[in-house]
Design a protein around this motif. Structure first.
Motif, PDB file in Angstrom:
ATOM      1  N   PHE A 100       8.726  14.827  -2.414  1.00 14.14           N
ATOM      2  CA  PHE A 100       8.746  15.835  -3.469  1.00 14.14           C
ATOM      3  C   PHE A 100       9.834  16.883  -3.213  1.00 14.14           C
ATOM      4  O   PHE A 100      10.476  17.378  -4.136  1.00 14.14           O
ATOM      5  N   GLU A 101      10.015  17.213  -1.945  1.00 14.26           N
ATOM      6  CA  GLU A 101      10.959  18.274  -1.587  1.00 14.26           C
ATOM      7  C   GLU A 101      12.393  17.770  -1.447  1.00 14.26           C
ATOM      8  O   GLU A 101      13.319  18.563  -1.262  1.00 14.26           O
ATOM      9  N   ASN A 102      12.576  16.487  -1.507  1.00 19.59           N
ATOM     10  CA  ASN A 102      13.914  15.906  -1.368  1.00 19.59           C
ATOM     11  C   ASN A 102      14.171  14.962  -2.544  1.00 19.59           C
ATOM     12  O   ASN A 102      14.262  13.739  -2.388  1.00 19.59           O
ATOM     13  N   ALA A 103      14.262  15.580  -3.690  1.00 24.06           N
ATOM     14  CA  ALA A 103      14.471  14.827  -4.923  1.00 24.06           C
ATOM     15  C   ALA A 103      15.743  13.981  -4.816  1.00 24.06           C
ATOM     16  O   ALA A 103      16.757  14.397  -4.255  1.00 24.06           O
ATOM     17  N   GLY A 104      15.655  12.787  -5.355  1.00 23.12           N
ATOM     18  CA  GLY A 104      16.807  11.895  -5.329  1.00 23.12           C
ATOM     19  C   GLY A 104      16.720  10.842  -4.240  1.00 23.12           C
ATOM     20  O   GLY A 104      17.496   9.870  -4.254  1.00 23.12           O
ATOM     21  N   THR A 105      15.814  11.031  -3.286  1.00 20.54           N
ATOM     22  CA  THR A 105      15.636  10.003  -2.261  1.00 20.54           C
ATOM     23  C   THR A 105      15.089   8.735  -2.918  1.00 20.54           C
ATOM     24  O   THR A 105      14.070   8.799  -3.612  1.00 20.54           O
ATOM     25  N   PRO A 106      15.737   7.595  -2.755  1.00 24.23           N
ATOM     26  CA  PRO A 106      15.278   6.371  -3.430  1.00 24.23           C
ATOM     27  C   PRO A 106      13.877   5.958  -2.966  1.00 24.23           C
ATOM     28  O   PRO A 106      13.626   5.823  -1.770  1.00 24.23           O
ATOM     29  N   LYS A 107      12.985   5.771  -3.929  1.00 24.05           N
ATOM     30  CA  LYS A 107      11.601   5.446  -3.616  1.00 24.05           C
ATOM     31  C   LYS A 107      11.479   4.132  -2.863  1.00 24.05           C
ATOM     32  O   LYS A 107      10.706   4.034  -1.892  1.00 24.05           O
ATOM     33  N   ASP A 108      12.205   3.109  -3.303  1.00 25.28           N
ATOM     34  CA  ASP A 108      12.089   1.803  -2.665  1.00 25.28           C
ATOM     35  C   ASP A 108      12.492   1.865  -1.198  1.00 25.28           C
ATOM     36  O   ASP A 108      11.815   1.302  -0.326  1.00 25.28           O
ATOM     37  N   ALA A 109      13.590   2.547  -0.914  1.00 30.40           N
ATOM     38  CA  ALA A 109      14.057   2.646   0.469  1.00 30.40           C
ATOM     39  C   ALA A 109      13.081   3.450   1.317  1.00 30.40           C
ATOM     40  O   ALA A 109      12.791   3.090   2.464  1.00 30.40           O
ATOM     41  N   LEU A 110      12.559   4.546   0.758  1.00 33.81           N
ATOM     42  CA  LEU A 110      11.597   5.361   1.496  1.00 33.81           C
ATOM     43  C   LEU A 110      10.322   4.575   1.781  1.00 33.81           C
ATOM     44  O   LEU A 110       9.756   4.652   2.877  1.00 33.81           O
ATOM     45  N   ALA A 111       9.870   3.798   0.798  1.00 34.87           N
ATOM     46  CA  ALA A 111       8.677   2.981   0.990  1.00 34.87           C
ATOM     47  C   ALA A 111       8.894   1.959   2.105  1.00 34.87           C
ATOM     48  O   ALA A 111       7.995   1.721   2.930  1.00 34.87           O
ATOM     49  N   GLU A 112      10.071   1.353   2.161  1.00 34.18           N
ATOM     50  CA  GLU A 112      10.362   0.372   3.205  1.00 34.18           C
ATOM     51  C   GLU A 112      10.345   1.021   4.582  1.00 34.18           C
ATOM     52  O   GLU A 112       9.802   0.455   5.550  1.00 34.18           O
ATOM     53  N   ILE A 113      10.942   2.215   4.692  1.00 29.87           N
ATOM     54  CA  ILE A 113      10.979   2.906   5.980  1.00 29.87           C
ATOM     55  C   ILE A 113       9.566   3.279   6.429  1.00 29.87           C
ATOM     56  O   ILE A 113       9.167   3.026   7.570  1.00 29.87           O
TER      57      ILE A 113
ATOM     58  N   ALA B 124       0.825  -1.207   0.000  1.00 28.42           N
ATOM     59  CA  ALA B 124       0.000   0.000   0.000  1.00 28.42           C
ATOM     60  C   ALA B 124       0.861   1.259   0.000  1.00 28.42           C
ATOM     61  O   ALA B 124       0.574   2.224  -0.714  1.00 28.42           O
ATOM     62  N   VAL B 125       1.917   1.261   0.791  1.00 29.37           N
ATOM     63  CA  VAL B 125       2.798   2.435   0.851  1.00 29.37           C
ATOM     64  C   VAL B 125       3.520   2.614  -0.481  1.00 29.37           C
ATOM     65  O   VAL B 125       3.622   3.738  -0.994  1.00 29.37           O
ATOM     66  N   ARG B 126       3.996   1.520  -1.034  1.00 35.69           N
ATOM     67  CA  ARG B 126       4.658   1.613  -2.339  1.00 35.69           C
ATOM     68  C   ARG B 126       3.671   2.126  -3.393  1.00 35.69           C
ATOM     69  O   ARG B 126       4.020   2.960  -4.237  1.00 35.69           O
ATOM     70  N   GLY B 127       2.437   1.652  -3.348  1.00 39.04           N
ATOM     71  CA  GLY B 127       1.430   2.111  -4.292  1.00 39.04           C
ATOM     72  C   GLY B 127       1.161   3.590  -4.169  1.00 39.04           C
ATOM     73  O   GLY B 127       0.999   4.300  -5.172  1.00 39.04           O
ATOM     74  N   LEU B 128       1.112   4.101  -2.940  1.00 38.30           N
ATOM     75  CA  LEU B 128       0.911   5.537  -2.745  1.00 38.30           C
ATOM     76  C   LEU B 128       2.035   6.346  -3.373  1.00 38.30           C
ATOM     77  O   LEU B 128       1.796   7.355  -4.046  1.00 38.30           O
ATOM     78  N   LEU B 129       3.270   5.929  -3.164  1.00 36.13           N
ATOM     79  CA  LEU B 129       4.395   6.658  -3.745  1.00 36.13           C
ATOM     80  C   LEU B 129       4.394   6.559  -5.268  1.00 36.13           C
ATOM     81  O   LEU B 129       4.772   7.514  -5.951  1.00 36.13           O
ATOM     82  N   ASP B 130       3.961   5.424  -5.811  1.00 36.24           N
ATOM     83  CA  ASP B 130       3.863   5.282  -7.266  1.00 36.24           C
ATOM     84  C   ASP B 130       2.861   6.292  -7.833  1.00 36.24           C
ATOM     85  O   ASP B 130       3.108   6.938  -8.848  1.00 36.24           O
ATOM     86  N   VAL B 131       1.701   6.408  -7.176  1.00 40.85           N
ATOM     87  CA  VAL B 131       0.676   7.346  -7.639  1.00 40.85           C
ATOM     88  C   VAL B 131       1.163   8.780  -7.493  1.00 40.85           C
ATOM     89  O   VAL B 131       0.958   9.619  -8.378  1.00 40.85           O
ATOM     90  N   ALA B 132       1.804   9.084  -6.373  1.00 44.26           N
ATOM     91  CA  ALA B 132       2.330  10.435  -6.157  1.00 44.26           C
ATOM     92  C   ALA B 132       3.356  10.802  -7.228  1.00 44.26           C
ATOM     93  O   ALA B 132       3.389  11.933  -7.719  1.00 44.26           O
ATOM     94  N   GLU B 133       4.184   9.834  -7.598  1.00 47.05           N
ATOM     95  CA  GLU B 133       5.192  10.074  -8.634  1.00 47.05           C
ATOM     96  C   GLU B 133       4.543  10.311  -9.988  1.00 47.05           C
ATOM     97  O   GLU B 133       4.987  11.162 -10.764  1.00 47.05           O
TER      98      GLU B 133
END
Length: 227
Positions: free
Chosen positions: A168-181, A90-99
């Protein structure tokens, strides 16, 4: 060569996308319908053929993003074998939609803190989202009380919205790692209901209904000062 003639549905989608960009850049109050029409490549009469007012268009932007996010949540609910896996999906899906739709995501997340009219519309749309999230949480944890599920859903939704804005404000942060956290934090909170916290909440008195606070406070005071 003339361009492809858009269907009514395609034109409506283009208008909603253009409106999301204008609302994200200028806010609800300063977003003019004429500017939105120009961004969508249509005339104002065509714009009003699809949306009778700016309020209606704003709600369409909010509902479009809300529905996409809830669809990801429902997909995640059936994707994982464990509760933790479902939360991660679910968290990964949210970040995918946001992207994929950053303007609409900004509008959905920030509208409640801007213009009063836009904030009121956003609150109504997000309230239905909270109900849906609470329903999706039910099989994931041992949360028994309805109000506790709603409070948890609000907390989870607000936290994930904040994560999306931070990303959005910290471009370059890896999506996969952020989703895991983010998923680990959410799961730790939701799974806490498997402990005696559930029993503790169940033994608490129900939350006060609106309008009863003064009466309850008065009763408490009288008990405090009684010998």
């Amino acid at each position: 060569m003339a361009g492809k003639r858009l269907s009514s549905t395609e034109r409506r989608g283009r208008i909603v996308s253009a409106a999301a960009k204008v609302f994200a850049e200028r806010g609800y109050a300063e977003a003019a319908m004429e500017r939105i029409a120009q961004a969508a490549g249509v005339t104002k009469p065509v714009l009003y053929d699809h949306f009778e007012s700016k309020e209606a268009l704003f709600v369409a932007v909010l509902e479009s993003m809300r529905d996409r996010l809830l669809a990801e949540g429902r997909k995640a609910a059936s994707a994982g074998a464990t509760g933790q896996a479902r939360v991660r999906a679910a968290v990964r899906g949210l970040l995918d939609v946001a992207e994929a739709a950053p303007d609409a995501m900004r509008v959905l997340v920030c509208a409640r803190y801007g213009d009063p009219v836009g904030a009121k519309l956003a609150k109504a749309v997000q309230s239905s989202a909270i109900d849906s999230i609470a329903a999706m949480l039910a099989p994931t944890s041992a949360i028994g009380e309805a109000w506790a599920r709603l409070a948890t859903a609000q907390f989870v939704m607000s936290g994930l919205h904040a994560i999306a804005l931070w990303w959005f404000e910290n471009a370059g942060t890896p999506k996969d790692a952020l989703a895991e956290i983010a998923a680990a934090i959410v799961w730790r909170g939701v799974s806490a209901w498997e402990t005696d916290l559930t029993q503790q909440i169940s033994n608490e008195p129900p939350p006060l209904v609106e309008g009863a606070a003064d009466e309850t406070s008065a009763g408490t005071e009288s008990k405090t000062v009684s010998p």
